[in-house]
Scaffold this active site. Structure first.
Site, PDB file in Angstrom:
ATOM      1  CE1 TYR A  51      34.338  25.651  34.219  1.00  0.00           C
ATOM      2  CE2 TYR A  51      34.303  23.958  35.917  1.00  0.00           C
ATOM      3  CZ  TYR A  51      34.567  25.259  35.527  1.00  0.00           C
ATOM      4  OH  TYR A  51      35.052  26.165  36.433  1.00  0.00           O
TER       5      TYR A  51
ATOM      6  CG  ASP B 194      42.324  22.839  34.144  1.00  0.00           C
ATOM      7  OD1 ASP B 194      42.702  23.845  34.777  1.00  0.00           O
ATOM      8  OD2 ASP B 194      41.120  22.625  33.878  1.00  0.00           O
TER       9      ASP B 194
ATOM     10  NE  ARG C 211      43.355  26.411  39.907  1.00  0.00           N
ATOM     11  CZ  ARG C 211      42.750  27.206  39.030  1.00  0.00           C
ATOM     12  NH1 ARG C 211      43.340  28.266  38.571  1.00  0.00           N
ATOM     13  NH2 ARG C 211      41.543  26.919  38.604  1.00  0.00           N
TER      14      ARG C 211
ATOM     15  NE  ARG D 177      46.390  32.788  35.720  1.00  0.00           N
ATOM     16  CZ  ARG D 177      45.094  32.941  35.593  1.00  0.00           C
ATOM     17  NH1 ARG D 177      44.615  33.577  34.563  1.00  0.00           N
ATOM     18  NH2 ARG D 177      44.268  32.470  36.501  1.00  0.00           N
TER      19      ARG D 177
ATOM     20  NE  ARG E  33      49.188  29.361  29.474  1.00  0.00           N
ATOM     21  CZ  ARG E  33      49.054  29.406  28.170  1.00  0.00           C
ATOM     22  NH1 ARG E  33      50.099  29.269  27.387  1.00  0.00           N
ATOM     23  NH2 ARG E  33      47.863  29.581  27.626  1.00  0.00           N
TER      24      ARG E  33
HETATM   25  O1  CP3 Z   1      49.330  24.349  41.302  1.00  0.00           O
HETATM   26  C1  CP3 Z   1      48.212  24.044  40.855  1.00  0.00           C
HETATM   27  O2  CP3 Z   1      47.246  23.779  41.606  1.00  0.00           O
HETATM   28  C2  CP3 Z   1      48.065  23.973  39.366  1.00  0.00           C
HETATM   29  C3  CP3 Z   1      47.226  22.881  38.827  1.00  0.00           C
HETATM   30  C4  CP3 Z   1      45.762  23.232  38.618  1.00  0.00           C
HETATM   31  C5  CP3 Z   1      45.253  24.090  37.584  1.00  0.00           C
HETATM   32  N1  CP3 Z   1      43.888  24.016  37.632  1.00  0.00           N
HETATM   33  C6  CP3 Z   1      46.056  24.864  36.629  1.00  0.00           C
HETATM   34  C7  CP3 Z   1      45.438  26.020  35.926  1.00  0.00           C
HETATM   35  C8  CP3 Z   1      44.666  22.727  39.322  1.00  0.00           C
HETATM   36  C9  CP3 Z   1      44.661  21.839  40.560  1.00  0.00           C
HETATM   37  C10 CP3 Z   1      43.485  23.225  38.670  1.00  0.00           C
HETATM   38  C11 CP3 Z   1      42.118  22.848  39.099  1.00  0.00           C
HETATM   39  C12 CP3 Z   1      40.951  23.485  38.448  1.00  0.00           C
HETATM   40  N2  CP3 Z   1      40.813  23.873  37.141  1.00  0.00           N
HETATM   41  C13 CP3 Z   1      39.704  23.695  39.095  1.00  0.00           C
HETATM   42  C14 CP3 Z   1      39.388  23.326  40.515  1.00  0.00           C
HETATM   43  C15 CP3 Z   1      39.929  24.308  41.485  1.00  0.00           C
HETATM   44  C16 CP3 Z   1      39.131  25.579  41.579  1.00  0.00           C
HETATM   45  O3  CP3 Z   1      39.728  26.636  41.308  1.00  0.00           O
HETATM   46  O4  CP3 Z   1      37.948  25.517  41.912  1.00  0.00           O
HETATM   47  C17 CP3 Z   1      38.836  24.284  38.147  1.00  0.00           C
HETATM   48  C18 CP3 Z   1      37.405  24.722  38.403  1.00  0.00           C
HETATM   49  C19 CP3 Z   1      39.539  24.375  36.918  1.00  0.00           C
HETATM   50  C20 CP3 Z   1      39.037  24.868  35.600  1.00  0.00           C
HETATM   51  C21 CP3 Z   1      39.798  26.053  35.188  1.00  0.00           C
HETATM   52  N3  CP3 Z   1      41.070  26.022  34.644  1.00  0.00           N
HETATM   53  C22 CP3 Z   1      39.389  27.398  35.255  1.00  0.00           C
HETATM   54  C23 CP3 Z   1      38.060  27.883  35.808  1.00  0.00           C
HETATM   55  C24 CP3 Z   1      40.428  28.160  34.730  1.00  0.00           C
HETATM   56  C25 CP3 Z   1      40.390  29.646  34.453  1.00  0.00           C
HETATM   57  C26 CP3 Z   1      40.420  30.436  35.693  1.00  0.00           C
HETATM   58  C27 CP3 Z   1      41.818  30.797  35.993  1.00  0.00           C
HETATM   59  O5  CP3 Z   1      42.215  30.703  37.156  1.00  0.00           O
HETATM   60  O6  CP3 Z   1      42.491  31.210  35.029  1.00  0.00           O
HETATM   61  C28 CP3 Z   1      41.501  27.296  34.393  1.00  0.00           C
HETATM   62  C29 CP3 Z   1      42.840  27.658  33.843  1.00  0.00           C
HETATM   63  C30 CP3 Z   1      44.028  27.274  34.672  1.00  0.00           C
HETATM   64  N4  CP3 Z   1      44.212  26.055  35.299  1.00  0.00           N
HETATM   65  C31 CP3 Z   1      45.196  28.066  34.879  1.00  0.00           C
HETATM   66  C32 CP3 Z   1      46.078  27.295  35.653  1.00  0.00           C
HETATM   67  C33 CP3 Z   1      47.471  27.674  36.109  1.00  0.00           C
HETATM   68  C34 CP3 Z   1      45.416  29.465  34.307  1.00  0.00           C
HETATM   69  C35 CP3 Z   1      45.601  29.419  32.829  1.00  0.00           C
HETATM   70  C36 CP3 Z   1      46.967  29.878  32.338  1.00  0.00           C
HETATM   71  O7  CP3 Z   1      47.954  29.875  33.096  1.00  0.00           O
HETATM   72  O8  CP3 Z   1      47.063  30.197  31.153  1.00  0.00           O
END
Ligand code: CP3
Length: 345
Positions: free
Chosen positions: A154, A78, A28, A32, A41
């Site tokens: 999910y 994602d 990640r 944020r 964003r």
């Molecule tokens: O640099 C990076 O790694 C960004 C790419 C990336 C995102 N999600 C962007 C994201 C990657 C590799 C993921 C993987 C992801 N997404 C996983 C596996 C990794 C882990 O954390 O276990 C999972 C379970 C998800 C599903 C997901 N997406 C969740 C649970 C959430 C909400 C929790 C959170 O951290 O906000 C997201 C949203 C998400 N995915 C954000 C980002 C940058 C935040 C949303 C936003 O910026 O508005």
């Protein structure tokens, strides 16, 4: 990468070389904790719109690379674009996380078509092409997807958090679960193959919900679908290395590392490096496993924790990373400090 060039450090380690200092990237790493990401964003209406904009996704990938000398970039996307592309409704609630229309509440599961899903994911592959074109020399590009089981949880439950309903469905509707996992194997294989075709140098499979499963269920929902996925990828002509990250699998990382066909093992925060080294096949690259909370704390505690990780993984080809994703509370200054310490500064 063209022939004769020195391959990026990350790829050398994935091929079994031990490098000192080890290459580093951060799960990640775009996100944020970076003020410039929070600004970017605001330019998309929804998080999914952001993911489907090749221009915004490319810019998000480049942001951490401008600040820190990282050895890899990861596609900005994602794991939940796959259910979205398969036709399930997916949305993100600010401050809470993802929501889906849960399959659990439906008598009949209407599942989508892999070919159509891949067509809908075209903007993701366009982003990969753009990112690849803009990467500095020596920086590897990682493509990724969620594992079939993690994405299925999910789809079944409709949200993160506890996975009890998804686990009950494994016992209540075994045939439906197998059909769902098989659909995700095929769709995810095609999705990853398309990322490699567009320029990804290696792949990571996020098995974020590997915890809490009895060994027999772990075999059915984690090992078997992952093995099929990697087999299918190879059938599709994909030769790049695959990193598997079974978060929370505990002792079952032994089966995961030996039976799925992954080329490298992501080690989570709670798992001792020595245990991963002992149970993984000889020479397998290990990735991990700094506690993400140390990047909130910083200072001497961070520095000590980083040195502990470096020492713990000394015996294997090692890719420095966190044991889970960086949190929004981490500071860019602490990340800079981390990278400096790993690079020997
Ligand atoms: O640099 C990076 O790694 C960004 C790419 C990336 C995102 N999600 C962007 C994201 C990657 C590799 C993921 C993987 C992801 N997404 C996983 C596996 C990794 C882990 O954390 O276990 C999972 C379970 C998800 C599903 C997901 N997406 C969740 C649970 C959430 C909400 C929790 C959170 O951290 O906000 C997201 C949203 C998400 N995915 C954000 C980002 C940058 C935040 C949303 C936003 O910026 O508005």
């Amino acid at each position: 990468m063209t022939e004769g060039e020195n391959p990026p450090a990350l790829l050398r380690v994935l091929n079994g070389e031990r490098l000192d200092p080890p290459p580093i990237w951060i799960m990640r790493q775009a996100g944020r904790y970076l003020p410039e990401y929070r600004e970017l964003r605001t330019r998309a209406k929804s998080f999914l719109d952001f993911c489907y904009s090749p221009a915004l996704a490319t810019e998000a990938v480049m942001q951490p690379l401008r600040r820190f000398p990282l050895d890899a970039a990861i596609l900005f996307s994602d794991i939940l674009v796959v259910p979205d592309a398969l036709g399930q409704k997916v949305w993100f609630v600010e401050g809470e996380g993802p929501r889906l229309d849960p399959l659990i509440s439906q008598a009949e599961w209407k599942l989508g078509d892999p070919g159509k899903a891949i067509q809908r994911l075209a903007p993701v592959y366009e982003a990969v092409e753009r990112i690849k074109g803009g990467l500095p020399d020596g920086v590897a590009l990682i493509g990724f997807a969620g594992s079939p089981w993690t994405v299925a949880t999910y789809m079944l439950q409709g949200r993160g958090g506890d996975k009890d309903e998804a686990r009950r469905a494994v016992y209540q509707r075994p045939a439906d679960i197998v059909a769902l996992l098989n659909l995700l194997v095929e769709t995810t294989a095609q999705h990853l193959a398309a990322q490699v075709k567009a320029g990804a140098d290696c792949l990571q499979i996020f098995e974020s919900w590997a915890e809490g499963l009895p060994p027999i269920v772990f075999q059915t929902v984690v090992i078997e679908p992952t093995r099929k996925l990697i087999h299918r990828l190879r059938e599709l002509g994909v030769t790049v290395p695959v990193i598997g990250f079974p978060r929370g699998a505990g002792a079952q990382i032994a089966a995961y590392a030996n039976e799925t066909g992954v080329n490298a093992l992501g080690v989570d925060t709670q798992t001792p490096a020595e245990y991963a080294f002992e149970v993984a096949p000889d020479g397998m690259a290990l990735q991990g496993n700094l506690d993400p909370q140390t990047l909130v704390v910083g200072g001497d505690a961070l520095e000590r924790a980083v040195r502990d990780v470096l020492i713990a993984f000394k015996s294997s080809p090692h890719i420095f990373n966190l044991g889970h994703g960086i949190t929004p509370q981490a500071t860019p200054e602490n990340v800079a400090h981390l990278v400096r310490v790993v690079k020997g500064g």
